[in-house]
Write a protein that holds these residues in place. Sequence first.
Motif, PDB file in Angstrom:
ATOM      1  N   LEU A 108       0.808  -1.202  -0.005  1.00  0.00           N
ATOM      2  CA  LEU A 108       0.150   0.075   0.166  1.00  0.00           C
ATOM      3  C   LEU A 108       0.933   1.386   0.045  1.00  0.00           C
ATOM      4  CD1 LEU A 108      -2.914  -0.942   2.432  1.00  0.00           C
ATOM      5  CD2 LEU A 108      -2.762  -1.412   0.337  1.00  0.00           C
ATOM      6  N   GLY A 109       2.071   1.205   0.501  1.00  0.00           N
ATOM      7  CA  GLY A 109       2.824   2.197   0.359  1.00  0.00           C
ATOM      8  C   GLY A 109       3.909   2.188  -0.552  1.00  0.00           C
ATOM      9  N   GLY A 110       3.729   1.191  -1.772  1.00  0.00           N
ATOM     10  CA  GLY A 110       4.711   1.127  -2.669  1.00  0.00           C
ATOM     11  C   GLY A 110       4.766   2.110  -3.605  1.00  0.00           C
ATOM     12  N   LYS A 111       6.032   2.125  -4.378  1.00  0.00           N
ATOM     13  CA  LYS A 111       6.189   3.258  -5.535  1.00  0.00           C
ATOM     14  C   LYS A 111       5.492   2.838  -6.504  1.00  0.00           C
ATOM     15  CE  LYS A 111      11.183   3.346  -3.799  1.00  0.00           C
ATOM     16  NZ  LYS A 111      12.505   3.239  -3.851  1.00  0.00           N
ATOM     17  N   LEU A 112       5.103   4.192  -7.005  1.00  0.00           N
ATOM     18  CA  LEU A 112       4.286   4.091  -8.459  1.00  0.00           C
ATOM     19  C   LEU A 112       5.395   3.429  -9.317  1.00  0.00           C
ATOM     20  CD1 LEU A 112       2.807   7.706  -8.620  1.00  0.00           C
ATOM     21  CD2 LEU A 112       1.598   5.409  -8.064  1.00  0.00           C
ATOM     22  N   GLY A 467      -4.219  16.624  -0.736  1.00  0.00           N
ATOM     23  CA  GLY A 467      -4.250  17.120   0.800  1.00  0.00           C
ATOM     24  C   GLY A 467      -3.473  16.396   1.667  1.00  0.00           C
ATOM     25  N   GLN A 468      -2.929  17.071   2.789  1.00  0.00           N
ATOM     26  CA  GLN A 468      -2.301  16.403   3.668  1.00  0.00           C
ATOM     27  C   GLN A 468      -2.955  15.086   4.270  1.00  0.00           C
ATOM     28  OE1 GLN A 468       1.260  17.119   4.680  1.00  0.00           O
ATOM     29  NE2 GLN A 468       1.314  18.576   2.892  1.00  0.00           N
ATOM     30  N   VAL A 469      -2.041  13.969   4.220  1.00  0.00           N
ATOM     31  CA  VAL A 469      -2.859  12.926   4.805  1.00  0.00           C
ATOM     32  C   VAL A 469      -1.612  11.844   5.379  1.00  0.00           C
ATOM     33  CG1 VAL A 469      -4.812  12.495   3.607  1.00  0.00           C
ATOM     34  CG2 VAL A 469      -2.765  11.218   2.687  1.00  0.00           C
ATOM     35  N   SER A 470      -2.004  11.339   6.500  1.00  0.00           N
ATOM     36  CA  SER A 470      -0.952  10.331   7.011  1.00  0.00           C
ATOM     37  C   SER A 470      -0.863   9.234   6.089  1.00  0.00           C
ATOM     38  CB  SER A 470      -1.415   9.919   8.269  1.00  0.00           C
ATOM     39  OG  SER A 470      -0.630   8.926   8.762  1.00  0.00           O
ATOM     40  N   LYS A 471       0.402   8.535   5.878  1.00  0.00           N
ATOM     41  CA  LYS A 471       0.483   7.478   5.010  1.00  0.00           C
ATOM     42  C   LYS A 471      -0.236   6.327   5.730  1.00  0.00           C
ATOM     43  CE  LYS A 471       4.167   5.730   3.246  1.00  0.00           C
ATOM     44  NZ  LYS A 471       5.565   5.111   2.955  1.00  0.00           N
ATOM     45  N   GLY A 483      -2.196   4.788   2.476  1.00  0.00           N
ATOM     46  CA  GLY A 483      -1.400   5.568   1.091  1.00  0.00           C
ATOM     47  C   GLY A 483      -1.967   6.358   0.386  1.00  0.00           C
ATOM     48  N   ARG A 484      -1.635   6.353  -0.874  1.00  0.00           N
ATOM     49  CA  ARG A 484      -2.157   7.308  -1.715  1.00  0.00           C
ATOM     50  C   ARG A 484      -3.738   6.787  -2.304  1.00  0.00           C
ATOM     51  NH1 ARG A 484       0.593   8.936  -5.878  1.00  0.00           N
ATOM     52  NH2 ARG A 484       2.795   8.488  -4.971  1.00  0.00           N
TER      53      ARG A 484
END
Length: 545
Positions: A108-112, A467-471, A483-484
């Motif tokens: 879920l935090g993987g790079k694009l 907008g600002q969000v926590s990962k 994540g995104r």
Amino acid sequence: MSNFTAFTNSETWTAIASPKSAILLLINLPLIAVVLNVLSQLLISKNPNDPPLVFHWLPYVGSAVQYGTDPINFFVRCQKKYGNVFTFVLFGRRVTVALGPKGNNLILGGKLSEVSAEEAYTHLTTPVFGAGVVYDCPNNMLMEQKKFVKVGLSIENFRQYVGMIVNEVEDFLDTDPAFFQYQTGDINEWGKFPAYKKLAELIILTASRTLQGHEVRESLHKGFADRYHDLDGGFTPLNFLFPNLPLASYRKRDVSHKAMSDFYISIIEKRRQENRIEEGDMLSALSQQTYKDGRPLTDREMAHIMIALLMAGQHTSSTSTTWCLLHVVANPEIADALYKEQVEHFGQDDGSLASLTYEELKTLPLLDAVIRETLRTHPPIHSIMRKVISDIVVPPTLSAPRDENRTYIIPKGHFVLASPAVSHMDAAYWKDPEEFDPYRWFDQSGAAAAALDSYDNGGDKIDYGFGQVSKGTESPYQPFGAGRHRCIGEQFAYLQIGTVISTLIRRLEMRIEKGVPEHNYQTLITQPQGECGVLYRRRPDPKKN
């Protein structure tokens, strides 16, 4: 005579070519395929950098039956045998699973540059939602579309939505045949309603009344609901696995999508002709947005975003609201405490309850805890997938307990899968994880509070474009993804679920008919099995006592 001629004229060739032998060969082909598949797993040496492959008997089908029947138990069994990282075959796809908070973070935090949600899901979502939105556009464009939607999910709009949702629930209780006992006014007689079916109807009514606008709400009884049903028929595991089957449901999906898209465009055009903006609904918010390059949303993009909001939100909210109600009515002490909480915060001198408000809903600790515990024990989506577009190196610590010194590489072309649902039920993070206990969220020094904090505040705040969000990608609690691609509708979901549950608790005494049902994993969203019968009777009117 040449060797070839001798062979073709031999008795052996004649026997092989006979109809009887051909039939026997065809009969035995599946068995031969199974044997070859098993031998390939047992005898052919594997690349030491490949994650362990889950043993499976059937080629191509792989572990589809075990995964489709009960994915959580399948994952837990594989975790015990292979570790936190393993690969299974799902109808020809190689799916590598990474479990636990670190596994969730990997995916879920993987790079694009490594993983793509678009390539994993577009074949499912584009025929339903439409072209040019969600997973049918570049990721940076999707992030901008999420920002546009977020504009419509404002606090000011939420304040209006509470009263709208209350009105819809009360009108439903006053008119729907399932609540005849409520309507007759006899407080001593019990009635029964099928919870999932009725709450699904309620959720689409409340969503259309709030986010979708009055034109959609007024059309729900004029064929729109039928089109929605046919479109919904194209949002199933079958459509995900086999996107191009020549089935009637696929054709109905496509016809209904075109009709719904045209319907939204007709609303947009009429509003434009009348120079009219409806305050508070999502369509008006979208009509005022532009991309970073200055281009406004097209009418078709707005229509398709509206369809996506309706379809995605309907499934998750109706399922979560049902699970929430089922647990409440299965635990009378919790139901009583929720009602007392309403009296404490909204009670008036005459014994009645004041109207619900957005600000007050956010200060009801037990209601909040019940919703959070529902989402922990029944997260709407058990599997979140990405397509691997470049090789992913798996840190050795993720390979435990199988081999802490092994570095795995997930190759391009695989799918990867995170399952926050496994973390939600992991005894390493939760005390008595199988128990439905909303009071665990009251302990500010406990595991639940720590998990929530890491979800909402874990790591640096990041702006993916909306907008600002926590990962939140390493939290053991991820009910809305992370994540995104974290769901931007989670605050609306809390509002919708909380308002519906509060209104039902105010109006009805309820108890469960047969206990909280098992999960139904045959759907994309994890629904309860069966009718989910709930018994009810009307609460006395305090003004008449």
